[in-house]
Scaffold this active site. Structure first.
Site, short mmCIF file in Angstrom:
data_model
loop_
_atom_site.label_atom_id
_atom_site.label_comp_id
_atom_site.label_asym_id
_atom_site.label_seq_id
_atom_site.Cartn_x
_atom_site.Cartn_y
_atom_site.Cartn_z
CB ILE A 136 -5.87 -4.39 5.34
CG1 ILE A 136 -7.18 -3.62 5.49
CG2 ILE A 136 -6.11 -5.87 5.05
CD1 ILE A 136 -7.03 -2.14 5.63
CE LYS A 179 -9.87 -3.06 -2.35
NZ LYS A 179 -8.54 -2.40 -2.19
P1 NAP Z 1 -0.36 -7.38 2.55
O1 NAP Z 1 -0.03 -6.72 3.86
O2 NAP Z 1 0.66 -7.34 1.47
O3 NAP Z 1 -0.73 -8.91 2.75
C1 NAP Z 1 -1.62 -9.34 3.75
C2 NAP Z 1 -1.22 -10.70 4.25
O4 NAP Z 1 -1.67 -11.70 3.36
C3 NAP Z 1 0.28 -10.96 4.35
O5 NAP Z 1 0.81 -10.37 5.48
C4 NAP Z 1 0.31 -12.48 4.40
O6 NAP Z 1 -0.04 -12.89 5.70
C5 NAP Z 1 -0.86 -12.86 3.49
N1 NAP Z 1 -0.41 -13.27 2.16
C6 NAP Z 1 0.30 -12.55 1.27
N2 NAP Z 1 0.53 -13.27 0.16
C7 NAP Z 1 -0.05 -14.47 0.36
C8 NAP Z 1 -0.14 -15.65 -0.40
N3 NAP Z 1 0.37 -15.74 -1.63
N4 NAP Z 1 -0.80 -16.69 0.14
C9 NAP Z 1 -1.36 -16.61 1.36
N5 NAP Z 1 -1.29 -15.52 2.14
C10 NAP Z 1 -0.64 -14.47 1.64
O7 NAP Z 1 -1.71 -6.81 1.97
P2 NAP Z 1 -2.77 -5.81 2.58
O8 NAP Z 1 -2.38 -4.43 2.25
O9 NAP Z 1 -3.07 -6.15 3.99
O10 NAP Z 1 -4.02 -6.16 1.63
C11 NAP Z 1 -4.74 -7.37 1.73
C12 NAP Z 1 -6.10 -7.18 1.07
O11 NAP Z 1 -6.76 -6.11 1.76
C13 NAP Z 1 -6.01 -6.75 -0.41
O12 NAP Z 1 -7.03 -7.37 -1.16
C14 NAP Z 1 -6.23 -5.23 -0.37
O13 NAP Z 1 -6.86 -4.77 -1.54
C15 NAP Z 1 -7.17 -5.12 0.83
N6 NAP Z 1 -7.09 -3.79 1.46
C16 NAP Z 1 -5.88 -3.23 1.77
C17 NAP Z 1 -5.82 -1.95 2.30
C18 NAP Z 1 -4.54 -1.28 2.69
O14 NAP Z 1 -4.55 -0.10 3.09
N7 NAP Z 1 -3.39 -1.94 2.62
C19 NAP Z 1 -7.02 -1.25 2.54
C20 NAP Z 1 -8.21 -1.88 2.27
C21 NAP Z 1 -8.24 -3.14 1.73
P3 NAP Z 1 0.84 -13.84 6.61
O15 NAP Z 1 2.25 -13.39 6.46
O16 NAP Z 1 0.24 -13.53 7.93
O17 NAP Z 1 0.60 -15.23 6.16
#
Ligand code: NAP
Length: 307
Positions: A13, A89
């Site tokens: 995201i 969120k």
């Molecule tokens: P993601 O790509 O799986 O994770 C985002 C980043 O968070 C990872 O690249 C990592 O960053 C960091 N991270 C992961 N696990 C962690 C941990 N245990 N401790 C610290 N940092 C950690 O997830 P995402 O899809 O971007 O979603 C992140 C948030 O945005 C969620 O709450 C989701 O509901 C919300 N969201 C997502 C979307 C979507 O389309 N994916 C849409 C709207 C909102 P680093 O490797 O850079 O450290």
């Protein structure tokens, strides 16, 4: 002058939405990232939040684009260091975490913003104002998508606190709680848990509407056909159909608006306004419905899920 901002978690995201939205808003300057694995060209990266907070006291705002499980710890550190905080969120993995963060922000006199990006979809304000002087008779949410397509390899959504199908479903609930002129509450739910997973893959929810409308929601992550993020509302004066997660609105079968995706641009504009005016925005009503679903929901066994 632009507020200096650090973006934490350079994942899906952050790259899809946060970085473009920050770059296109002159109220914000992306001064740092905090990432254990990635970086953004031309932006200073820190491997830890502690390192960034210590090295860059000039950064006023921290935006957390990480999964819900580690979010409380990160938000608490940033708030205690006197920074404004923007939360992806859901704002926490539990309500108590959110209440604790609210108290910290108040004590520090800084802004805390629980973002609900779907509320900022183009047609949500139109539906809200259309509903304001109508009586709702029936409202049905249908949020059906393919988890393999939208969350490939994301193990955290299947762990406690990851919320499973409520990760997208809470977006629908954030729209519901925005468009209704009054509060509703959950009366019953059925949650389907794959045998090998800690969070649900599908959910059905029924709400009590104090005005007597028939209100329900159906979330399913096993849907491989047309991806569906719809809210249908039948009122005493016509029917509305909100689709594409809030981007398109039809009334009585006629297209009212087919907007574009400005959700994150609108979120960063709202955060700038909150910081300027010294306020916070921590509406937790969508998370309350999810917590109630976990509390009231009947557990139903489903096929094991593998990516
Ligand atoms: P993601 O790509 O799986 O994770 C985002 C980043 O968070 C990872 O690249 C990592 O960053 C960091 N991270 C992961 N696990 C962690 C941990 N245990 N401790 C610290 N940092 C950690 O997830 P995402 O899809 O971007 O979603 C992140 C948030 O945005 C969620 O709450 C989701 O509901 C919300 N969201 C997502 C979307 C979507 O389309 N994916 C849409 C709207 C909102 P680093 O490797 O850079 O450290």
């Amino acid at each position: 002058m632009a507020e200096k901002l650090a973006l934490v978690g350079i994942g899906k995201i952050a790259r899809d939405q946060h970085i473009p939205a920050i770059s296109s808003n002159s109220d914000w300057a992306l001064e740092a990232t905090v990432s254990r694995n990635a970086s953004v060209d031309g932006v200073e990266n820190f491997e830890t939040l502690d390192g960034m907070l210590e090295a860059r006291p000039d950064i006023t705002t921290v935006s957390l684009a990480i999964p819900p499980q580690p979010r409380f710890e990160y938000a608490a550190k940033a708030l205690k260091a006197g920074r404004h905080v923007m939360l992806e969120k859901p704002p926490g993995q539990s309500l108590a975490e959110c209440f604790a963060l609210e108290a910290m922000a108040e004590e520090q006199g800084v802004t805390l913003f629980a973002t609900w990006h779907s509320r900022y979809a183009d047609c949500v304000p139109d539906l809200k104002s259309w509903l304001a002087d109508r009586t709702i008779k029936r409202l049905k949410i249908t949020w059906k998508e393919d988890v393999r397509r939208w969350h490939p390899g994301q193990e955290w959504i299947w762990e406690p606190g990851g919320m499973g199908v409520f990760d997208p479903g809470i977006n629908a609930l954030s729209i519901l709680t925005e468009i209704l002129p009054y509060s509703v509450h959950l009366s019953e739910a059925a949650l389907e848990f794959p045998d090998n997973r800690a969070t649900p893959i599908a959910a059905n929810m029924t709400f009590v509407d104090p005005m007597g409308a028939d209100m329900s929601a159906e979330f399913d992550w096993r849907h491989e056909g047309l991806q569906t993020w719809n809210i249908e509302v039948e009122t005493d004066q016509g029917r509305a159909h909100l689709s594409l997660g809030g981007e398109k609105l039809e009334i009585d079968g006629e297209l009212v608006k087919h907007g574009s995706n400005n959700e994150y641009a609108n979120l960063y504009a709202r955060m700038a306004e909150l910081v300027k005016t010294g306020r916070s925005d921590m509406d937790l009503s969508p998370l309350i419905h999810v917590c109630d679903a976990f509390s009231l929901g009947r557990r139903v066994a489903a096929e094991p899920f593998h990516f």
